[in-house]
Design an enzyme around this catalytic site. Structure first.
Site, PDB file in Angstrom:
ATOM      1  N   SER A   1       0.715  -1.226  -0.097  1.00 34.13           N
ATOM      2  CA  SER A   1      -0.075   0.002   0.031  1.00 34.13           C
ATOM      3  C   SER A   1       0.736   1.287   0.124  1.00 34.13           C
ATOM      4  CB  SER A   1      -0.893   0.046   1.231  1.00 34.13           C
ATOM      5  OG  SER A   1      -1.637  -1.053   1.388  1.00 34.13           O
TER       6      SER A   1
ATOM      7  N   ASN B   1      -3.726   6.092  -1.265  1.00 37.12           N
ATOM      8  CA  ASN B   1      -3.490   6.029   0.204  1.00 37.12           C
ATOM      9  C   ASN B   1      -2.926   7.347   0.812  1.00 37.12           C
ATOM     10  OD1 ASN B   1      -4.730   3.636   0.969  1.00 37.12           O
ATOM     11  ND2 ASN B   1      -3.044   2.464   0.164  1.00 37.12           N
TER      12      ASN B   1
ATOM     13  N   HIS C   1      -1.310  -2.624  -7.183  1.00 35.29           N
ATOM     14  CA  HIS C   1      -2.118  -2.251  -5.831  1.00 35.29           C
ATOM     15  C   HIS C   1      -3.621  -2.256  -5.956  1.00 35.29           C
ATOM     16  CE1 HIS C   1      -3.215   0.882  -2.557  1.00 35.29           C
ATOM     17  NE2 HIS C   1      -2.914  -0.441  -1.958  1.00 35.29           N
TER      18      HIS C   1
ATOM     19  N   GLU D   1      -4.337   0.276  -8.695  1.00 36.41           N
ATOM     20  CA  GLU D   1      -3.009   1.173  -9.262  1.00 36.41           C
ATOM     21  C   GLU D   1      -1.837   0.558  -9.687  1.00 36.41           C
ATOM     22  OE1 GLU D   1      -3.212   4.976  -6.185  1.00 36.41           O
ATOM     23  OE2 GLU D   1      -2.549   3.514  -5.161  1.00 36.41           O
TER      24      GLU D   1
HETATM   25  N1  NAD Z   1      -6.030  -4.150   4.134  1.00 40.12           N
HETATM   26  C1  NAD Z   1      -6.316  -3.377   2.987  1.00 40.12           C
HETATM   27  O1  NAD Z   1      -7.093  -2.673   2.964  1.00 40.12           O
HETATM   28  C2  NAD Z   1      -5.175  -3.215   1.797  1.00 40.12           C
HETATM   29  C3  NAD Z   1      -5.583  -2.664   0.664  1.00 40.12           C
HETATM   30  C4  NAD Z   1      -4.728  -2.699  -0.378  1.00 40.12           C
HETATM   31  C5  NAD Z   1      -3.252  -3.096  -0.109  1.00 40.12           C
HETATM   32  N2  NAD Z   1      -3.122  -3.851   0.936  1.00 40.12           N
HETATM   33  C6  NAD Z   1      -1.743  -4.486   1.114  1.00 40.12           C
HETATM   34  O2  NAD Z   1      -1.824  -5.738   0.999  1.00 40.12           O
HETATM   35  C7  NAD Z   1      -0.810  -6.780   1.714  1.00 40.12           C
HETATM   36  C8  NAD Z   1      -1.469  -7.507   2.544  1.00 40.12           C
HETATM   37  O3  NAD Z   1      -2.624  -6.819   3.422  1.00 40.12           O
HETATM   38  P1  NAD Z   1      -3.686  -7.480   4.210  1.00 40.12           P
HETATM   39  O4  NAD Z   1      -4.665  -6.514   4.675  1.00 40.12           O
HETATM   40  O5  NAD Z   1      -4.337  -8.864   3.126  1.00 40.12           O
HETATM   41  O6  NAD Z   1      -3.007  -8.142   5.401  1.00 40.12           O
HETATM   42  P2  NAD Z   1      -3.438  -9.490   6.431  1.00 40.12           P
HETATM   43  O7  NAD Z   1      -2.911  -9.108   7.787  1.00 40.12           O
HETATM   44  O8  NAD Z   1      -4.838  -9.774   6.171  1.00 40.12           O
HETATM   45  O9  NAD Z   1      -2.808 -10.620   5.532  1.00 40.12           O
HETATM   46  C9  NAD Z   1      -1.188 -10.807   5.578  1.00 40.12           C
HETATM   47  C10 NAD Z   1      -0.935 -12.306   5.339  1.00 40.12           C
HETATM   48  O10 NAD Z   1       0.353 -12.375   5.121  1.00 40.12           O
HETATM   49  C11 NAD Z   1       0.770 -13.629   5.614  1.00 40.12           C
HETATM   50  N3  NAD Z   1       2.377 -13.565   5.756  1.00 40.12           N
HETATM   51  C12 NAD Z   1       3.022 -12.792   6.617  1.00 40.12           C
HETATM   52  N4  NAD Z   1       4.494 -13.353   6.356  1.00 40.12           N
HETATM   53  C13 NAD Z   1       4.449 -14.021   5.490  1.00 40.12           C
HETATM   54  C14 NAD Z   1       5.441 -14.768   4.840  1.00 40.12           C
HETATM   55  N5  NAD Z   1       6.746 -14.521   5.088  1.00 40.12           N
HETATM   56  N6  NAD Z   1       4.879 -15.644   3.590  1.00 40.12           N
HETATM   57  C15 NAD Z   1       3.710 -15.814   3.501  1.00 40.12           C
HETATM   58  N7  NAD Z   1       2.913 -15.240   4.013  1.00 40.12           N
HETATM   59  C16 NAD Z   1       3.169 -14.234   5.145  1.00 40.12           C
HETATM   60  C17 NAD Z   1       0.229 -13.577   6.882  1.00 40.12           C
HETATM   61  O11 NAD Z   1       0.372 -14.793   7.613  1.00 40.12           O
HETATM   62  C18 NAD Z   1      -1.327 -12.963   6.566  1.00 40.12           C
HETATM   63  O12 NAD Z   1      -2.160 -14.377   6.290  1.00 40.12           O
HETATM   64  C19 NAD Z   1      -0.211  -5.609   2.416  1.00 40.12           C
HETATM   65  O13 NAD Z   1       1.063  -5.083   1.897  1.00 40.12           O
HETATM   66  C20 NAD Z   1      -1.087  -4.296   2.365  1.00 40.12           C
HETATM   67  O14 NAD Z   1      -0.404  -2.919   2.601  1.00 40.12           O
HETATM   68  C21 NAD Z   1      -3.990  -3.854   1.882  1.00 40.12           C
END
Ligand code: NAD
Length: 293
Positions: free
Chosen positions: A121, A192, A142, A154
């Site tokens: 993000s 963001n 993104h 994005e």
């Molecule tokens: N939440 C949002 O609204 C949103 C929107 C756009 C982008 N993002 C981005 O997407 C990414 C994930 O966010 P999320 O909300 O899904 O987080 P989340 O906390 O729901 O999930 C993250 C996952 O990554 C896994 N993980 C951690 N370390 C790991 C590794 N070494 N190998 C494999 N898996 C691993 C965890 O076990 C978990 O299941 C981040 O970079 C975040 O910034 C989030």
């Protein structure tokens, strides 16, 4: 010249990885799905099935589409299982060290032509690309949350990203039926950069006692016509993710206006991360979310 992406790897089976696997599988792309936690992977498959079933009940897809999509999502316990993918999308926790470690272990087992994308993000695409062996085949894709519902993606090039990588990523997003907005590689990109300071300001508004959780969210829903209040949205995004994005903005742009609100820091330290932990600015353990302040 775009390369057709037939098989993708998704790393991270959280909210975003699940959504990405869902929309890619539904569009006919084979998915190899990885997470550090076997439990998260199993839960993600159930979540995807539930979300596909909801689409069937609304008449958006057929039950045969649902079954075929689910079959295309194959669990990949190790990075070696992602070796033959055309593209691997990293959607793990928003932490630069976590992502760098993933790339350092992933790249040696990929075929040379595999493209790598991050769903970060906020973190610099150029810096993450430099931690791989293929910066010219690396890109920021993104997706927005929830992926099956949100139209925008994005697309962010790092300084070394080649046109073929960019064109291939754009072709995939077209195939998913989504719309691209191209952003330069600046902290938190466009959505963001604008959205998170507003959420952070809402948390300051709560912290300073200007209004309660309910008053702030009601004010922004009815007064600014936002579909959900900023504190409800923060819980939906994940408060750890919100804090990470504010830290990247604060450090990356070196401007005090991006200072994360101390109340946000405290919630994250308490492990109150929003919906995903059942408690954030609202408590989600009952039938209806209850404001906590
Ligand atoms: N939440 C949002 O609204 C949103 C929107 C756009 C982008 N993002 C981005 O997407 C990414 C994930 O966010 P999320 O909300 O899904 O987080 P989340 O906390 O729901 O999930 C993250 C996952 O990554 C896994 N993980 C951690 N370390 C790991 C590794 N070494 N190998 C494999 N898996 C691993 C965890 O076990 C978990 O299941 C981040 O970079 C975040 O910034 C989030």
């Amino acid at each position: 010249m775009a390369t057709e992406i037939r098989k993708i790897g998704v790393i991270g089976a959280g909210q975003m990885g699940s959504g990405i696997a869902h929309v890619c599988a539904l569009a006919g792309v084979d998915v190899r799905f990885n997470d550090i936690s076997a439990d998260r992977l199993a839960a993600a498959r159930e979540l995807i099935d539930g979300n596909l079933r909801r689409q069937v009940s609304k008449g958006a897809i057929s039950d045969a589409d649902r079954a075929a999509a689910l079959e295309r999502i194959v669990t990949a316990p190790t990075y070696a299982d992602l070796g033959a993918c055309d593209l691997v999308i990293e959607a793990a926790t928003e932490d630069e060290q976590v992502k760098r470690k993933i790339f350092s272990e992933l790249c040696p087992v990929l075929k040379p032509e595999t493209m790598v994308a991050t769903n970060t993000s906020s973190i610099s695409i150029t810096r993450l690309a430099a931690s791989t062996d293929r910066p010219e085949r690396f890109i920021g894709i993104h997706f927005m949350n929830p992926v099956p519902l949100m139209q925008l993606v994005e697309l962010i090039r790092g300084i070394a990203t080649e046109d073929e990588t960019f064109d291939s990523a754009r072709a995939l997003i077209d195939r998913l039926g989504k719309t691209v907005a191209v952003s330069e590689d600046f902290p938190a990109f466009m959505v963001n950069r604008i959205l998170l300071p507003m959420i952070n300001e809402a948390i300051y508004t709560l912290y300073e006692g200007v209004g309660s959780v309910d008053a702030i969210d009601t004010a922004m829903r009815l007064g600014a016509n936002h579909p959900m209040g900023p504190l409800q949205l923060a819980d939906f995004i994940g408060l750890d993710t919100c804090l990470s994005i504010m830290q990247v903005l604060y450090e990356g742009l070196a401007d005090s206006k991006y200072r994360p609100c101390p109340l946000l820091v405290k919630y994250v330290e308490a492990g109150w991360l929003g919906r995903k932990t059942q408690r954030g600015f609202y408590d989600y353990r009952g039938a209806e979310p209850v404001p906590t302040r």
